[in-house]
Design a protein around this motif. Structure first.
Motif, short mmCIF file in Angstrom:
data_model
loop_
_atom_site.label_atom_id
_atom_site.label_comp_id
_atom_site.label_asym_id
_atom_site.label_seq_id
_atom_site.Cartn_x
_atom_site.Cartn_y
_atom_site.Cartn_z
N PRO A 74 -2.88 15.89 -30.63
CA PRO A 74 -3.25 14.20 -31.29
C PRO A 74 -3.82 14.63 -32.77
O PRO A 74 -4.11 15.55 -32.71
N LEU A 75 -3.42 13.69 -33.42
CA LEU A 75 -3.32 13.59 -34.46
C LEU A 75 -4.55 12.40 -34.85
O LEU A 75 -4.40 10.84 -34.70
N ALA A 76 -5.13 13.27 -35.96
CA ALA A 76 -6.45 12.01 -35.80
C ALA A 76 -6.69 10.62 -37.10
O ALA A 76 -6.93 9.93 -36.27
N SER A 77 -5.51 11.31 -37.87
CA SER A 77 -5.32 10.30 -38.92
C SER A 77 -3.58 10.11 -39.03
O SER A 77 -3.11 11.23 -39.40
N VAL A 78 -3.57 8.60 -39.13
CA VAL A 78 -2.04 8.70 -38.99
C VAL A 78 -1.90 7.05 -39.71
O VAL A 78 -2.64 6.37 -39.11
N LYS A 100 -12.18 15.94 -31.75
CA LYS A 100 -13.75 16.15 -33.23
C LYS A 100 -12.73 15.67 -35.13
O LYS A 100 -12.49 16.59 -34.68
N ALA A 101 -13.04 14.70 -35.37
CA ALA A 101 -13.03 14.77 -36.99
C ALA A 101 -13.38 14.19 -37.55
O ALA A 101 -14.59 12.75 -37.37
N HIS A 102 -13.81 14.19 -38.88
CA HIS A 102 -14.45 13.51 -39.88
C HIS A 102 -16.07 13.46 -39.03
O HIS A 102 -16.65 12.68 -39.09
N GLY A 103 -16.54 14.54 -38.56
CA GLY A 103 -17.98 14.23 -37.75
C GLY A 103 -17.74 13.41 -36.31
O GLY A 103 -18.98 13.05 -35.92
N ILE A 106 -13.54 11.57 -31.88
CA ILE A 106 -11.94 10.48 -31.28
C ILE A 106 -11.27 10.45 -29.91
O ILE A 106 -11.10 11.55 -29.10
N THR A 107 -11.14 9.40 -29.20
CA THR A 107 -10.39 8.82 -27.78
C THR A 107 -9.66 8.37 -28.55
O THR A 107 -9.13 8.33 -26.43
N GLN A 108 -8.99 8.19 -29.10
CA GLN A 108 -7.62 7.29 -29.50
C GLN A 108 -7.06 8.04 -30.31
O GLN A 108 -6.98 8.57 -30.95
N MET A 132 -0.77 11.74 -42.07
CA MET A 132 -0.76 12.71 -41.17
C MET A 132 -2.04 14.15 -41.16
O MET A 132 -1.43 14.84 -42.10
N GLY A 133 -2.11 13.74 -40.26
CA GLY A 133 -3.36 15.13 -40.39
C GLY A 133 -4.74 15.01 -39.33
O GLY A 133 -4.79 13.65 -38.78
N GLN A 134 -5.50 15.71 -39.34
CA GLN A 134 -5.62 17.23 -39.63
C GLN A 134 -4.02 17.65 -38.73
O GLN A 134 -4.33 17.80 -37.38
#
Length: 242
Positions: A74-78, A100-103, A106-108, A132-134
């Motif tokens: 999964p990608l935390a940022s899209v 975990k992303a940006h401290g 992330i559950t979705q 997209m990332g990370q």
């Protein structure tokens, strides 16, 4: 050339032309599928990719594109870039294992993006941009299964994952290859980083050597010019005496 020979040449040219058209047509049909561009990105980075959608039909337009994002990575940022004339719908799904992303936990994550409302006419293509990332660092590829819908109701699924060393499937899914990040510095035989430096004195010496070389070159050129002038003068005197 006889009339018979001329006729044969014309027939051969016509057959060759038809063959080339057929080959080009087959190559175009084989390559005209949904792709992701660029085809490579760096593991652990953020990237902007474009889903390129050509219209393969002569009698219908493409009216919808659906792209499924891989939920096993999964990608935390899209985020999506607006496309004039098209509306976009972004869907999220709950993760079995939070990331975990940006401290934060992330559950979705975004699982599907759908563009609709516009039309890609025959002989045209459209690109849909996504940031997209990370990007994951535990896999060497991300597979995006896509679905293309035409105005006549036809639905084409680009969902077959290409395999290394095998022929490309009939309906390949867009694949983003992930490469390892290049090291910031090289390593010597001992494994320690090697650094190349240029000292100020070295730079000055280089400048001085360069200046000397230019001076010598200039003197040599001047000497050559003088020699030519002297030679010309000698030839002129010889002719006048004769």
């Amino acid at each position: 050339m006889s009339a018979y020979s001329t006729l044969n040449v014309r027939r051969l040219a016509a057959v060759t032309g038809l063959t080339l058209v057929s080959v080009v047509g087959l190559a175009t049909a084989a390559s005209a599928h949904v792709t992701v561009n660029p085809k490579e990105a760096v593991q652990g980075s953020y990237a902007k990719v474009s889903f390129r959608v050509p219209n393969e039909r002569d009698d219908a337009g493409t009216t919808k594109l659906q792209v499924d994002l891989p939920m096993d990575h999964p990608l935390a940022s899209v985020s999506v870039r607006p496309v004039p004339g098209w509306s976009v719908k972004v869907e999220k799904s709950k993760l079995t294992t939070p990331i975990k992303a940006h401290g934060a936990e992330i559950t979705q994550a975004v699982s599907r993006i759908t563009w609709s409302g516009g039309t890609i006419e025959p002989g045209q293509f459209q690109e849909f941009d996504v940031s997209m990332g990370q990007l994951p660092d535990d896999t060497d590829r991300l597979v995006f299964k896509a679905t293309q819908t035409y105005s006549g109701g036809e639905v084409v699924k680009w969902d077959q994952e290409p395999k290394d060393g095998q022929e490309e499937p009939e309906h390949p899914a867009p694949v983003l290859k992930l490469t390892k990040a290049a090291a910031a510095t090289g390593a010597g035989a001992s494994g320690a980083p090697t650094v190349t430096t240029v000292s100020a004195t070295g730079a000055k010496a280089g400048s001085a050597d360069d200046g000397t070389a230019r001076l010598l070159g200039g003197l040599g050129l001047a000497a050559g010019v003088v020699g030519i002038a002297v030679g010309g003068f000698g030839i002129a005197r010889g002719r006048s005496k004769a």
